[in-house]
Design a protein around this motif. Sequence first.
Motif, short mmCIF file in Angstrom:
data_model
loop_
_atom_site.label_atom_id
_atom_site.label_comp_id
_atom_site.label_asym_id
_atom_site.label_seq_id
_atom_site.Cartn_x
_atom_site.Cartn_y
_atom_site.Cartn_z
N ARG A 22 3.55 1.44 -1.75
CA ARG A 22 3.83 1.62 -3.18
C ARG A 22 2.61 2.17 -3.88
O ARG A 22 2.71 3.01 -4.77
CB ARG A 22 4.23 0.28 -3.81
CG ARG A 22 5.64 -0.14 -3.41
CD ARG A 22 5.91 -1.56 -3.82
NE ARG A 22 5.95 -1.74 -5.25
CZ ARG A 22 5.60 -2.87 -5.87
NH1 ARG A 22 5.20 -3.90 -5.16
NH2 ARG A 22 5.67 -2.96 -7.17
N GLY A 23 1.45 1.70 -3.45
CA GLY A 23 0.20 2.19 -4.03
C GLY A 23 -0.01 3.67 -3.78
O GLY A 23 -0.72 4.33 -4.51
N MET A 24 0.60 4.16 -2.72
CA MET A 24 0.48 5.59 -2.44
C MET A 24 1.60 6.39 -3.09
O MET A 24 1.70 7.59 -2.88
CB MET A 24 0.46 5.83 -0.94
CG MET A 24 -0.94 5.80 -0.39
SD MET A 24 -1.01 6.06 1.35
CE MET A 24 -0.41 4.56 2.00
N GLY A 25 2.41 5.71 -3.86
CA GLY A 25 3.40 6.43 -4.64
C GLY A 25 4.62 6.86 -3.87
O GLY A 25 5.23 7.87 -4.21
N PHE A 26 5.02 6.12 -2.84
CA PHE A 26 6.25 6.47 -2.14
C PHE A 26 7.44 5.90 -2.90
O PHE A 26 7.34 4.86 -3.54
CB PHE A 26 6.24 5.90 -0.72
CG PHE A 26 5.12 6.44 0.13
CD1 PHE A 26 4.48 7.62 -0.21
CD2 PHE A 26 4.73 5.78 1.27
CE1 PHE A 26 3.45 8.12 0.57
CE2 PHE A 26 3.69 6.27 2.05
CZ PHE A 26 3.06 7.43 1.69
N SER B 158 0.83 -1.20 0.00
CA SER B 158 0.00 0.00 0.00
C SER B 158 0.87 1.25 0.00
O SER B 158 0.45 2.28 -0.52
CB SER B 158 -1.01 -0.01 1.15
OG SER B 158 -0.37 0.03 2.38
#
Lengths: 382, 312
Positions: A273-277, A271
């Motif tokens: 990664r899903g938030m673009g970190f 998640s």
Amino acid sequence: MQKETCVHEKEPCVYEDVELQREARVRKKACIKKEAYLEKEPGIPDVGYVQKKAPGQKEVDILKKAPGQKEVDILKKAPGQNEAYIKQRTWQEKIPVFRQPIIYLQKYGKFLGTFNRAGLFLLLFFLCMALLPSFFAPYSPAERFTPYEAPSVSHFLGTNDIGNDILSELFYGARISMMVGFASACISTLIGLTIGLLSGYFRGWVDELLMGFTDVVLILPKIPLIIILGAFLHPSVWILILVLGLLSWESLARIVRAKTLQIRESGYVKSARGMGFSPFHIMSTDIIPNIVHVVLPKFMLATASAMISEASLSFLGLGDTSMKSWGMMLSFAFSRGGFIREMWWWYMPPGLCITLCVMAIALVGFGFEPKAGDTEKQVVDI
Amino acid sequence: MKPLLEIEKLRVSFEGERPVNVLSGVSFSIQKGETLALVGESGCGKSVIAHAVMRLLPSEARVKGSVRFKGTELLELDEKRMSALRGNELAIIFQNPSHALNPVYSIGRQLAEPLRVHQKQGKPDPSQKVLKALKQVGFSRPEHYMKYYPSWCSGGMNQRFLIATSTILGPELLIADEPSKGLDPDRIKEVERELRAHPGAGKTALLLISHDLGFVRRLADKIAVMYSGEIVELAEAADFFEQPLHPYSLGLLGSLPENGFVPIPGSAPALSDPPSGCRFHPRCPYGEKRCLQEHPRLKDTKGRFVRCFLCP
């Protein structure tokens, strides 16, 4: 979920008990306060948690408690203040300095319980020795007295071949021995952590390259290599630290890689990664905090093994003669006649110190490791 | 009007000893602010679509086709620009909320993280926004829950924290991967309310993945029924629930408790070895000879798309 109801209007106003009356007043006040808070931010609907009372439904009231019980603490706070607990606080929790450790304690159930107390005590003792040798040592290590003196009141452990006080030497040697241990463990942990994280997180060719390199380093025979390096390079503590640090990171890298491979597939990394970190952000904030419990014991063990390597290398005469560590003391005792004259007060104390210190570090290191029964509480998989 | 998300002939296969075609040509589009629900049995490729849109598939996956978000081709973007989109404009809520939150940080910190990473604004304190977001997902004392750790909270609470985290930046497309999984009916209603009432609701499009038809019925504008890696029916939600056309949709609705609880016979085919012809024919009560041999196409009948020979 939390269902809160403000029911002070409906509360019957007459109580036979004085205490109950007081309680009702407090309750009323609290409700008014809470409402004031809820109204503070206009425009946001408070989604349905101040419930309408159904005709037959019983009142739900978080403030309800036994008559004799003391007031719940949260009600006394100003509305905007942040609070972590509703339950009543003990006096320790009221003091801010104690709060963090107590939260930790409540989270993990124990604080020092997993550590071996003897190990901690010994390690603290040796750390004090290393940090403040001048405080403990009776003389400066360079001061000279009659050589080869037996233990006496003025020299508890006698003197060595050139008349230095052995007890003072012992105290000053702690700093060098422990510095070598911790510094090289820092280097090796840093390298191992970086390599393990990178290869575990990125996988693919990065993983193969780094792990291949790790395998090569893993098969290098350590002590012979260090002996050769020590013989060629000018013997110095710094070179020793560097060499020990650069040659002992492989097992940590492998462990960190394995753990990273596991954690990178977990929900929270996904998640994140899903938030673009960014990968760097994920590694530093999501993965590292979750592998600390693996790295810390490894770090302690690396310290212990570096201290032993240092002692053995010094004993072989590859140490720094200008900086006398415990291993160096042993080496001198051996080469300058301490053993032949059976001066146990010369060669026993440094040997004992090395053993005890390594043991203390290892014991503390084991304390960081999760116990078999704790697996459910483990931070990685809740 | 140009759609917000347009998926065209999306094919995903996983390489292995024998490649497995998980998606075979899926196409649909979502308008701004619309809710599209993907329904179907487990293992029919619903989550793969979500992961393909977010580009979070593992490296063994081969993705073909096109996924356009506001006109940009997502499948060709480099990782850096994709990262900037994720969280900011595209957000995803994963299955299993308790595992999707990092156990070592407090809720407040995790909620503030997307703000800190994507907006780079250190000055305006993110905690105000976090408080607001928590309040919006139904916590009446947000400052109190901010200090909680995920392990202290129930699955329903964590689900709402996740919804708050994913929507705190007001994404234009929110993908919810089985948000109702493992929750009891009361909690499902809460999640439903939160999906409607989160900060960006109204302008945020929602791609809802679920196999809970009742849940979908209350939320979705459009429904796409998937079977064995392809869409078999795509229709407006109202039409779909009134009169499903595909035999599989009929079977799905028929297996609901309120409709008689009649299960579909047999089990879903393995994606590694799909049956010939219509993929549903082994379980279809209306099957004809033709269904065994030919693979039906997605036909447009009066604004609805159905993949069946029997439908007019």
